[in-house]
Write a protein that holds these residues in place. Structure first.
Motif, PDB file in Angstrom:
ATOM      1  N   SER A 219       1.234  -1.655   8.863  1.00  0.00           N
ATOM      2  CA  SER A 219       0.938  -0.343   9.561  1.00  0.00           C
ATOM      3  C   SER A 219       1.841   0.703   8.739  1.00  0.00           C
ATOM      4  CB  SER A 219       1.593  -0.490  10.980  1.00  0.00           C
ATOM      5  OG  SER A 219       2.926  -0.504  10.851  1.00  0.00           O
ATOM      6  N   GLY A 220       2.831   0.622   7.984  1.00  0.00           N
ATOM      7  CA  GLY A 220       3.635   1.636   7.493  1.00  0.00           C
ATOM      8  C   GLY A 220       3.108   1.581   5.876  1.00  0.00           C
ATOM      9  N   ALA A 221       2.843   0.587   5.274  1.00  0.00           N
ATOM     10  CA  ALA A 221       2.496   0.596   3.801  1.00  0.00           C
ATOM     11  C   ALA A 221       1.273   1.257   3.313  1.00  0.00           C
ATOM     12  CB  ALA A 221       2.304  -0.663   3.265  1.00  0.00           C
TER      13      ALA A 221
ATOM     14  N   CYS B  29       0.540   4.391   4.514  1.00  0.00           N
ATOM     15  CA  CYS B  29       0.738   5.777   4.556  1.00  0.00           C
ATOM     16  C   CYS B  29       1.936   6.167   3.354  1.00  0.00           C
ATOM     17  CB  CYS B  29       1.378   6.351   5.858  1.00  0.00           C
ATOM     18  SG  CYS B  29       0.163   6.381   6.974  1.00  0.00           S
ATOM     19  N   VAL B  30       2.876   5.000   3.175  1.00  0.00           N
ATOM     20  CA  VAL B  30       3.874   5.454   2.014  1.00  0.00           C
ATOM     21  C   VAL B  30       3.282   5.297   1.020  1.00  0.00           C
ATOM     22  CG1 VAL B  30       5.819   4.345   1.221  1.00  0.00           C
ATOM     23  CG2 VAL B  30       5.688   4.450   3.616  1.00  0.00           C
ATOM     24  N   ILE B  31       2.334   4.363   0.533  1.00  0.00           N
ATOM     25  CA  ILE B  31       1.706   4.068  -0.710  1.00  0.00           C
ATOM     26  C   ILE B  31       0.911   5.512  -0.996  1.00  0.00           C
ATOM     27  CG2 ILE B  31      -0.266   2.970  -2.061  1.00  0.00           C
ATOM     28  CD1 ILE B  31       1.013   0.490  -0.559  1.00  0.00           C
ATOM     29  N   SER B  32       0.033   6.059  -0.099  1.00  0.00           N
ATOM     30  CA  SER B  32      -0.518   6.945  -0.114  1.00  0.00           C
ATOM     31  C   SER B  32       0.091   8.565  -0.698  1.00  0.00           C
ATOM     32  CB  SER B  32      -1.574   7.155   1.071  1.00  0.00           C
ATOM     33  OG  SER B  32      -2.098   8.466   0.928  1.00  0.00           O
ATOM     34  N   GLY B  33       1.262   8.231   0.126  1.00  0.00           N
ATOM     35  CA  GLY B  33       2.060   9.353  -0.084  1.00  0.00           C
ATOM     36  C   GLY B  33       2.650   9.512  -1.390  1.00  0.00           C
TER      37      GLY B  33
END
Length: 80
Positions: free
Chosen positions: A18-20, A22-26
């Motif tokens: 669920s978090g990866a 968004c973190v990768i996109s950022g």
């Protein structure tokens, strides 16, 4: 003990899934802006939202795993 291991592993996997994104996109957006020579403020909100979403995704995955292992245990007990 087996149920605890399954629930903990589910929490970790749920948090990563669920978090990866968004973190990768950022970080990818930050890298693109930096490559163009623009001044950036870092990975920003997208990464922050990914880090906030991770514990919630992990909690949901752990709750589902706990429910599933509990139901499976009840089903196996009723088969005896």
């Amino acid at each position: 003990m087996k149920r605890l291991a399954i629930v903990l592993l589910s929490f970790v996997v749920g948090a990563l899934l669920s978090g990866a994104p968004c973190v990768i996109s950022g970080y990818l957006a930050h890298a693109e802006e930096a490559a163009r020579g623009e001044e950036t403020m870092g990975p920003g909100w997208t990464t922050f939202l990914g880090l906030v979403a991770a514990p919630f995704g992990g909690a949901v995955a752990a709750a589902v795993a706990f429910w599933w292992t509990r139901r499976r245990g009840e089903h196996e007990a009723s088969q005896d």
